[in-house]
Motif scaffolding. Sequence first.
Motif, PDB file in Angstrom:
ATOM      1  N   LYS A   7       1.001  -1.346   0.231  1.00 49.99           N
ATOM      2  CA  LYS A   7       0.041   0.491  -0.402  1.00 49.99           C
ATOM      3  C   LYS A   7       0.716   1.590  -0.371  1.00 49.99           C
ATOM      4  O   LYS A   7       1.331   1.884   0.990  1.00 49.99           O
ATOM      5  CB  LYS A   7      -1.013   0.034   1.336  1.00 49.99           C
ATOM      6  CG  LYS A   7      -1.960   1.420   1.378  1.00 49.99           C
ATOM      7  CD  LYS A   7      -2.877   1.478   0.286  1.00 49.99           C
ATOM      8  CE  LYS A   7      -3.398   2.877   0.662  1.00 49.99           C
ATOM      9  NZ  LYS A   7      -3.850   2.812  -0.748  1.00 49.99           N
ATOM     10  N   SER A   9       0.935   5.773  -0.386  1.00 44.56           N
ATOM     11  CA  SER A   9       0.439   6.482   0.185  1.00 44.56           C
ATOM     12  C   SER A   9       1.013   7.997  -0.029  1.00 44.56           C
ATOM     13  O   SER A   9       1.716   7.963  -0.136  1.00 44.56           O
ATOM     14  CB  SER A   9      -0.578   7.016   0.975  1.00 44.56           C
ATOM     15  OG  SER A   9      -0.757   5.618   1.090  1.00 44.56           O
ATOM     16  N   PRO A  58      -0.853  11.456  -6.645  1.00 43.13           N
ATOM     17  CA  PRO A  58      -1.220  10.436  -6.450  1.00 43.13           C
ATOM     18  C   PRO A  58      -1.145   9.003  -7.131  1.00 43.13           C
ATOM     19  O   PRO A  58      -1.045   8.042  -7.172  1.00 43.13           O
ATOM     20  CB  PRO A  58      -2.328  10.950  -5.979  1.00 43.13           C
ATOM     21  CG  PRO A  58      -2.245  11.962  -5.573  1.00 43.13           C
ATOM     22  CD  PRO A  58      -0.943  12.121  -6.899  1.00 43.13           C
ATOM     23  N   GLU A  62      -0.616   4.650  -6.831  1.00 45.33           N
ATOM     24  CA  GLU A  62      -1.100   3.716  -7.847  1.00 45.33           C
ATOM     25  C   GLU A  62      -0.208   3.347  -8.178  1.00 45.33           C
ATOM     26  O   GLU A  62      -0.370   1.664  -8.529  1.00 45.33           O
ATOM     27  CB  GLU A  62      -2.594   4.548  -8.311  1.00 45.33           C
ATOM     28  CG  GLU A  62      -3.323   3.136  -9.057  1.00 45.33           C
ATOM     29  CD  GLU A  62      -4.090   2.908  -7.872  1.00 45.33           C
ATOM     30  OE1 GLU A  62      -5.464   1.943  -7.984  1.00 45.33           O
ATOM     31  OE2 GLU A  62      -3.961   3.018  -6.751  1.00 45.33           O
ATOM     32  N   ASN A  65       1.309   0.281  -5.903  1.00 43.73           N
ATOM     33  CA  ASN A  65       0.078  -0.142  -5.963  1.00 43.73           C
ATOM     34  C   ASN A  65      -0.295  -1.034  -6.951  1.00 43.73           C
ATOM     35  O   ASN A  65      -1.088  -2.207  -6.519  1.00 43.73           O
ATOM     36  CB  ASN A  65      -1.309   0.452  -5.138  1.00 43.73           C
ATOM     37  CG  ASN A  65      -1.072   1.080  -3.942  1.00 43.73           C
ATOM     38  OD1 ASN A  65       0.066   0.928  -2.998  1.00 43.73           O
ATOM     39  ND2 ASN A  65      -1.583   2.273  -3.565  1.00 43.73           N
ATOM     40  N   ALA A 378      -2.085  10.118   8.036  1.00 43.66           N
ATOM     41  CA  ALA A 378      -4.363   9.653   6.795  1.00 43.66           C
ATOM     42  C   ALA A 378      -4.131  11.166   6.635  1.00 43.66           C
ATOM     43  O   ALA A 378      -4.481  11.418   5.831  1.00 43.66           O
ATOM     44  CB  ALA A 378      -4.512   8.757   8.138  1.00 43.66           C
ATOM     45  N   LYS A 379      -4.218  12.252   8.212  1.00 45.39           N
ATOM     46  CA  LYS A 379      -4.638  13.501   7.541  1.00 45.39           C
ATOM     47  C   LYS A 379      -3.885  13.987   6.224  1.00 45.39           C
ATOM     48  O   LYS A 379      -4.139  15.098   5.887  1.00 45.39           O
ATOM     49  CB  LYS A 379      -4.150  14.452   9.048  1.00 45.39           C
ATOM     50  CG  LYS A 379      -4.380  16.005   8.640  1.00 45.39           C
ATOM     51  CD  LYS A 379      -3.725  16.696  10.387  1.00 45.39           C
ATOM     52  CE  LYS A 379      -3.994  17.775   9.898  1.00 45.39           C
ATOM     53  NZ  LYS A 379      -3.638  18.677  11.363  1.00 45.39           N
ATOM     54  N   THR A 381      -2.597  12.238   3.878  1.00 48.93           N
ATOM     55  CA  THR A 381      -2.131  11.575   2.788  1.00 48.93           C
ATOM     56  C   THR A 381      -3.183  12.343   1.724  1.00 48.93           C
ATOM     57  O   THR A 381      -4.907  12.946   1.742  1.00 48.93           O
ATOM     58  CB  THR A 381      -3.124  10.134   3.029  1.00 48.93           C
ATOM     59  OG1 THR A 381      -2.025  10.110   3.906  1.00 48.93           O
ATOM     60  CG2 THR A 381      -3.325   9.609   1.222  1.00 48.93           C
ATOM     61  N   VAL A 382      -2.706  12.588  -0.018  1.00 48.30           N
ATOM     62  CA  VAL A 382      -3.685  12.899  -1.311  1.00 48.30           C
ATOM     63  C   VAL A 382      -4.456  11.300  -1.821  1.00 48.30           C
ATOM     64  O   VAL A 382      -3.623  10.877  -1.619  1.00 48.30           O
ATOM     65  CB  VAL A 382      -2.558  13.735  -1.810  1.00 48.30           C
ATOM     66  CG1 VAL A 382      -3.559  14.327  -3.246  1.00 48.30           C
ATOM     67  CG2 VAL A 382      -1.977  14.663  -1.425  1.00 48.30           C
ATOM     68  N   GLN A 383      -5.701  12.208  -1.274  1.00 52.45           N
ATOM     69  CA  GLN A 383      -6.126  10.506  -1.989  1.00 52.45           C
ATOM     70  C   GLN A 383      -6.681  11.010  -3.478  1.00 52.45           C
ATOM     71  O   GLN A 383      -7.159   9.888  -4.141  1.00 52.45           O
ATOM     72  CB  GLN A 383      -7.765  11.096  -1.211  1.00 52.45           C
ATOM     73  CG  GLN A 383      -7.974  11.940  -0.062  1.00 52.45           C
ATOM     74  CD  GLN A 383      -7.049   9.552   0.716  1.00 52.45           C
ATOM     75  OE1 GLN A 383      -7.797   9.042   0.408  1.00 52.45           O
ATOM     76  NE2 GLN A 383      -7.102   9.784   1.834  1.00 52.45           N
ATOM     77  N   GLU A 384      -6.736  12.448  -4.488  1.00 50.93           N
ATOM     78  CA  GLU A 384      -7.078  12.022  -5.711  1.00 50.93           C
ATOM     79  C   GLU A 384      -5.903  11.158  -6.867  1.00 50.93           C
ATOM     80  O   GLU A 384      -4.940  11.001  -6.037  1.00 50.93           O
ATOM     81  CB  GLU A 384      -7.037  13.447  -6.191  1.00 50.93           C
ATOM     82  CG  GLU A 384      -7.702  14.439  -5.999  1.00 50.93           C
ATOM     83  CD  GLU A 384      -7.477  14.475  -4.615  1.00 50.93           C
ATOM     84  OE1 GLU A 384      -8.099  15.667  -3.938  1.00 50.93           O
ATOM     85  OE2 GLU A 384      -5.961  14.935  -4.204  1.00 50.93           O
ATOM     86  N   LYS A 385      -6.790   9.970  -7.624  1.00 50.11           N
ATOM     87  CA  LYS A 385      -5.964   9.284  -8.676  1.00 50.11           C
ATOM     88  C   LYS A 385      -5.918   9.763  -9.738  1.00 50.11           C
ATOM     89  O   LYS A 385      -5.411   8.867 -10.501  1.00 50.11           O
ATOM     90  CB  LYS A 385      -6.607   7.517  -8.150  1.00 50.11           C
ATOM     91  CG  LYS A 385      -5.805   7.563  -7.125  1.00 50.11           C
ATOM     92  CD  LYS A 385      -6.580   6.465  -6.746  1.00 50.11           C
ATOM     93  CE  LYS A 385      -6.680   5.702  -5.283  1.00 50.11           C
ATOM     94  NZ  LYS A 385      -7.190   4.371  -5.512  1.00 50.11           N
TER      95      LYS A 385
END
Length: 389
Positions: A7, A9, A58, A62, A65, A378-379, A381-385
């Motif tokens: 994983k 991030s 991101p 991926e 990942n 977690a705070k 971490t950028v979520q967009e992919k």
Amino acid sequence: MKIVDVKASFLKIPLPEPGLRTFKHVRKAWEFTIVKVFTDEGITGIGGQSGWLGAWGPCWAEYVNTAIKSLLLEEIVEPFYIEKFAKIIRCQPPSAVSPRPSCVEMALWDIVGKAAGQPVYKLLGAYQDKVKAYASSWGWYPRRKPEEWAKFATECLEEGFKAIKIYCSPQVPPIEADIENVKAIRDAVGDEMDIMVDAESAWSIRPYGFQTALKLAKGLEKYDVFWLEEPLPHLHNPELSARLAAAVDIPIAGGGQVFGLHNFKTLLERNALDIVQPDVGNAGGILEVKKIALLAETYGKSCAPHTYGPGLLLAESLQLAGSINNIPYLEYAYFPPVFSVEVRDSILKDPIRIDRDGYIHVPKGPGLGVELDEERVAKYTVQEKTFSH
């Protein structure tokens, strides 16, 4: 023991105002990728590397990942096969993957160390448990005045540092002002500190010409500068860098952005550098930099690893540093208040500090010897992919 999952991030670690200014823009966050490799025995390895990937960040996570996960699960299988992983990554053409996923290699080392109950540097063959640090500042723009650099150097000396690195750039002339900055530092700290200067010219679209680089080096010689870093494009023109190294008394250093053992072999064969500075994130991982350091030793050269970034990167570099004998200093990113120890190491449970004698101690815990602050990871971490346009 087998690898069961991976994983990655992509993080943006916020920097206090006014951010880190360059001659082009202001960096408000430090971009960093963290990877976790999970095993069927419940041991999880962590690794990380810097990279100014922007919107692609991101997406690169991926890629780890998916493609790298498949490689680990289907071909590497066991976390102990670090040399096999390094070989596969090393042999990939630059067009296939950039940057190389060095963070994965370091996560494998973290697993091996945790399984053995030992810090990585002891598994590599320990040489020392601490290394001298130099306070690595930032190429601050607009240019700092000599008295400001003198004040900063004095504060670093009071903190325990025995060396400091400042920056100049072909984008911000004249070099006479850079020489004045070094003179001010030398006048302020005397012989109590070593001074390094990073010219930031190796990867510039408008690097110093040979005569300008020579003039800069000659101007710095009288202030006993410990090294001059990347004054010329050493990888693109190793003969020119070798010519400068032969013409001056200051050691010429570089290589922080260079990947792989074989590129460093070229630089060493051609005497382009007196001091090599591989980065565990950029060069291919801990094992690759260990090999580069050994290669440098056979040429009678020093290895001072580049390591400007968050505390996890520093921990990885420290495990390496504990296993090599030709390291004069290790880079310690320090430019408060924007890049203070607390900001730099904000994703670690315990910050990595120097002692009063200017040394950094290699973390003694198993593996890389540090733990993540998962709440902050977690705070940040950028979520967009997806790419932004």
